[in-house]
Design an enzyme around this catalytic site. Sequence first.
Site, PDB file in Angstrom:
ATOM      1  CB  ALA A 119     -20.756  57.890  60.944  1.00 23.70           C
ATOM      2  CG  ASN A 175     -16.191  53.285  55.529  1.00 23.45           C
ATOM      3  OD1 ASN A 175     -15.770  52.827  54.257  1.00 23.45           O
ATOM      4  ND2 ASN A 175     -15.859  52.658  56.669  1.00 23.45           N
ATOM      5  CG  HIS A 203     -17.051  62.404  61.312  1.00 21.08           C
ATOM      6  ND1 HIS A 203     -15.812  61.593  61.367  1.00 21.08           N
ATOM      7  CD2 HIS A 203     -17.887  61.238  61.822  1.00 21.08           C
ATOM      8  CE1 HIS A 203     -15.889  60.492  61.603  1.00 21.08           C
ATOM      9  NE2 HIS A 203     -17.194  60.342  61.987  1.00 21.08           N
TER      10      HIS A 203
HETATM   11  N1  LIG Z   1     -20.295  54.489  55.971  1.00 24.40           N
HETATM   12  C1  LIG Z   1     -19.966  54.992  57.143  1.00 24.40           C
HETATM   13  O1  LIG Z   1     -20.364  56.046  57.490  1.00 24.40           O
HETATM   14  C2  LIG Z   1     -19.715  53.826  58.055  1.00 24.40           C
HETATM   15  C3  LIG Z   1     -19.138  52.680  57.612  1.00 24.40           C
HETATM   16  N2  LIG Z   1     -18.836  51.809  58.332  1.00 24.40           N
HETATM   17  C4  LIG Z   1     -18.433  50.556  57.878  1.00 24.40           C
HETATM   18  O2  LIG Z   1     -19.538  49.729  57.848  1.00 24.40           O
HETATM   19  C5  LIG Z   1     -18.778  48.057  57.774  1.00 24.40           C
HETATM   20  C6  LIG Z   1     -19.800  47.591  58.914  1.00 24.40           C
HETATM   21  O3  LIG Z   1     -19.507  48.149  60.223  1.00 24.40           O
HETATM   22  P1  LIG Z   1     -19.938  47.437  61.624  1.00 24.40           P
HETATM   23  O4  LIG Z   1     -20.895  47.110  61.557  1.00 24.40           O
HETATM   24  O5  LIG Z   1     -19.596  48.584  62.671  1.00 24.40           O
HETATM   25  O6  LIG Z   1     -18.942  46.465  61.708  1.00 24.40           O
HETATM   26  P2  LIG Z   1     -18.682  45.203  62.711  1.00 24.40           P
HETATM   27  O7  LIG Z   1     -17.348  44.720  62.618  1.00 24.40           O
HETATM   28  O8  LIG Z   1     -19.412  45.560  63.865  1.00 24.40           O
HETATM   29  O9  LIG Z   1     -19.391  44.031  61.790  1.00 24.40           O
HETATM   30  C7  LIG Z   1     -18.796  43.719  60.595  1.00 24.40           C
HETATM   31  C8  LIG Z   1     -19.143  42.071  60.386  1.00 24.40           C
HETATM   32  O10 LIG Z   1     -18.762  41.477  59.050  1.00 24.40           O
HETATM   33  C9  LIG Z   1     -17.722  40.752  59.178  1.00 24.40           C
HETATM   34  N3  LIG Z   1     -16.952  40.312  57.947  1.00 24.40           N
HETATM   35  C10 LIG Z   1     -16.243  41.483  57.830  1.00 24.40           C
HETATM   36  N4  LIG Z   1     -15.358  41.137  56.538  1.00 24.40           N
HETATM   37  C11 LIG Z   1     -16.109  40.073  55.999  1.00 24.40           C
HETATM   38  C12 LIG Z   1     -15.953  39.161  54.971  1.00 24.40           C
HETATM   39  N5  LIG Z   1     -15.037  39.533  54.029  1.00 24.40           N
HETATM   40  N6  LIG Z   1     -16.767  38.232  54.738  1.00 24.40           N
HETATM   41  C13 LIG Z   1     -17.910  37.981  55.639  1.00 24.40           C
HETATM   42  N7  LIG Z   1     -17.993  38.713  56.776  1.00 24.40           N
HETATM   43  C14 LIG Z   1     -17.226  39.873  57.230  1.00 24.40           C
HETATM   44  C15 LIG Z   1     -16.879  41.098  60.211  1.00 24.40           C
HETATM   45  O11 LIG Z   1     -16.400  39.793  60.839  1.00 24.40           O
HETATM   46  P3  LIG Z   1     -15.076  40.170  61.644  1.00 24.40           P
HETATM   47  O12 LIG Z   1     -15.318  40.784  63.078  1.00 24.40           O
HETATM   48  O13 LIG Z   1     -14.425  38.516  61.966  1.00 24.40           O
HETATM   49  O14 LIG Z   1     -14.204  40.563  60.919  1.00 24.40           O
HETATM   50  C16 LIG Z   1     -18.212  41.366  61.202  1.00 24.40           C
HETATM   51  O15 LIG Z   1     -18.753  40.315  62.035  1.00 24.40           O
HETATM   52  C17 LIG Z   1     -17.686  48.466  58.010  1.00 24.40           C
HETATM   53  O16 LIG Z   1     -16.697  48.133  56.958  1.00 24.40           O
HETATM   54  C18 LIG Z   1     -17.143  49.611  58.765  1.00 24.40           C
HETATM   55  O17 LIG Z   1     -16.001  50.451  58.475  1.00 24.40           O
HETATM   56  C19 LIG Z   1     -18.751  51.900  59.755  1.00 24.40           C
HETATM   57  C20 LIG Z   1     -19.046  53.223  60.255  1.00 24.40           C
HETATM   58  C21 LIG Z   1     -19.585  54.205  59.462  1.00 24.40           C
HETATM   59  O1  LIG Z   2     -18.641  55.781  62.494  1.00 27.13           O
HETATM   60  C1  LIG Z   2     -17.931  56.672  62.248  1.00 27.13           C
HETATM   61  O2  LIG Z   2     -17.800  57.600  62.936  1.00 27.13           O
HETATM   62  C2  LIG Z   2     -17.213  56.762  61.231  1.00 27.13           C
HETATM   63  C3  LIG Z   2     -16.588  55.493  60.703  1.00 27.13           C
HETATM   64  O3  LIG Z   2     -16.338  54.712  61.338  1.00 27.13           O
HETATM   65  C4  LIG Z   2     -16.311  55.418  59.268  1.00 27.13           C
HETATM   66  O4  LIG Z   2     -16.356  56.560  58.457  1.00 27.13           O
HETATM   67  O5  LIG Z   2     -15.858  54.388  58.601  1.00 27.13           O
END
Ligand SMILES: NC(=O)C1=CN([C@@H]2O[C@H](COP(=O)(O)OP(=O)(O)OC[C@H]3O[C@@H](n4cnc5c(N)ncnc54)[C@H](OP(=O)(O)O)[C@@H]3O)[C@@H](O)[C@H]2O)C=CC1
Ligand SMILES: O=C([O-])CC(=O)C(=O)O
Length: 252
Positions: A119, A175, A203
């Site tokens: 992001a 992240n 950001h």
């Molecule tokens: N690299 C980057 O810039 C960014 C990274 N992210 C990260 O990406 C990941 C996904 O984001 P997003 O799609 O928005 O998240 P969501 O919460 O929308 O979807 C994640 C899904 O994964 C499930 N989940 C979590 N932990 C586990 C596990 N141990 N085993 C099986 N399923 C699991 C969640 O279940 P439940 O809801 O029940 O927990 C949920 O259904 C997150 O870690 C987020 O922080 C997000 C934004 C930016």
């Molecule tokens: O999506 C974003 O803006 C950033 C975020 O959640 C992350 O870095 O985990």
Amino acid sequence: MKVGVIGCGAIANIIIDHIQPKDNIEFKYFFDKDTEKAEELTEKTNGILCENLSEMLNDVDLVLEAASQEFLKQYGVEIVKHANLMNMSIGALMDEKFRKELIQTSKNNHTNIYAPSGAVIGVDGLKAACIGEISSLTLTTRKSPKSLGIETDKCETLFKGKASEAVVKYPKNMNVAATLSLSCKRDIDVEVIVDPSVDRNIHEVHAIGSFGEFKTITCNQPIKANPKTSELAALSAIKKLKSLNKQFHVGT
Ligand SMILES: NC(=O)C1=CN([C@@H]2O[C@H](COP(=O)(O)OP(=O)(O)OC[C@H]3O[C@@H](n4cnc5c(N)ncnc54)[C@H](OP(=O)(O)O)[C@@H]3O)[C@@H](O)[C@H]2O)C=CC1
Ligand SMILES: O=C([O-])CC(=O)C(=O)O
């Protein structure tokens, strides 16, 4: 390319909606601890619903992790023994012991680990700039209370410190701090501000070094299904996934 998806939430849904048959990417297996979410994507793609990770590992080229840092830390090493890994929860890789083990295991097994830019913009330039000296690199993140999962009507700094601490304190929001840190091999300085007047995930990156100086501001559209997460994070993964099938690569 055959892909297994772990975590069928906001990011995974956007990715799957954008990939077309001409991209030659087949999303085949789906696992989420919330079975309903995994079922939805399974139905949408005519894929296979998994009850655990091991059901997909021997039949995929790549596992897309869009679940959580917790999942990545628990299963990342097992994944790279069998398949390439694209991980969204890159904050987990700020743990040096885990990162080293993950990378060494992927080397031993001739697999690759891809962490999309996520992001935040500017990762391409930062990677190039870091070939020289970097004297200062800061990230200021400004999000709404809803995005940070708190209730307040005050604008204030919630956190000031290193990226390695930020990803632990805000595992679902910071992240980007890890992506910036790992792209230039340093634990960057981070400030997290809650601001009730904003409806974007903002950001700001300021880098100073021997290359010169840059400032970027990414004003992200949050995803409706999960306002913590910005749409750009999913789009960056789409671009990265598509690039794996391409011969011509533009940008660092
Ligand atoms: N690299 C980057 O810039 C960014 C990274 N992210 C990260 O990406 C990941 C996904 O984001 P997003 O799609 O928005 O998240 P969501 O919460 O929308 O979807 C994640 C899904 O994964 C499930 N989940 C979590 N932990 C586990 C596990 N141990 N085993 C099986 N399923 C699991 C969640 O279940 P439940 O809801 O029940 O927990 C949920 O259904 C997150 O870690 C987020 O922080 C997000 C934004 C930016
Ligand atoms: O999506 C974003 O803006 C950033 C975020 O959640 C992350 O870095 O985990």
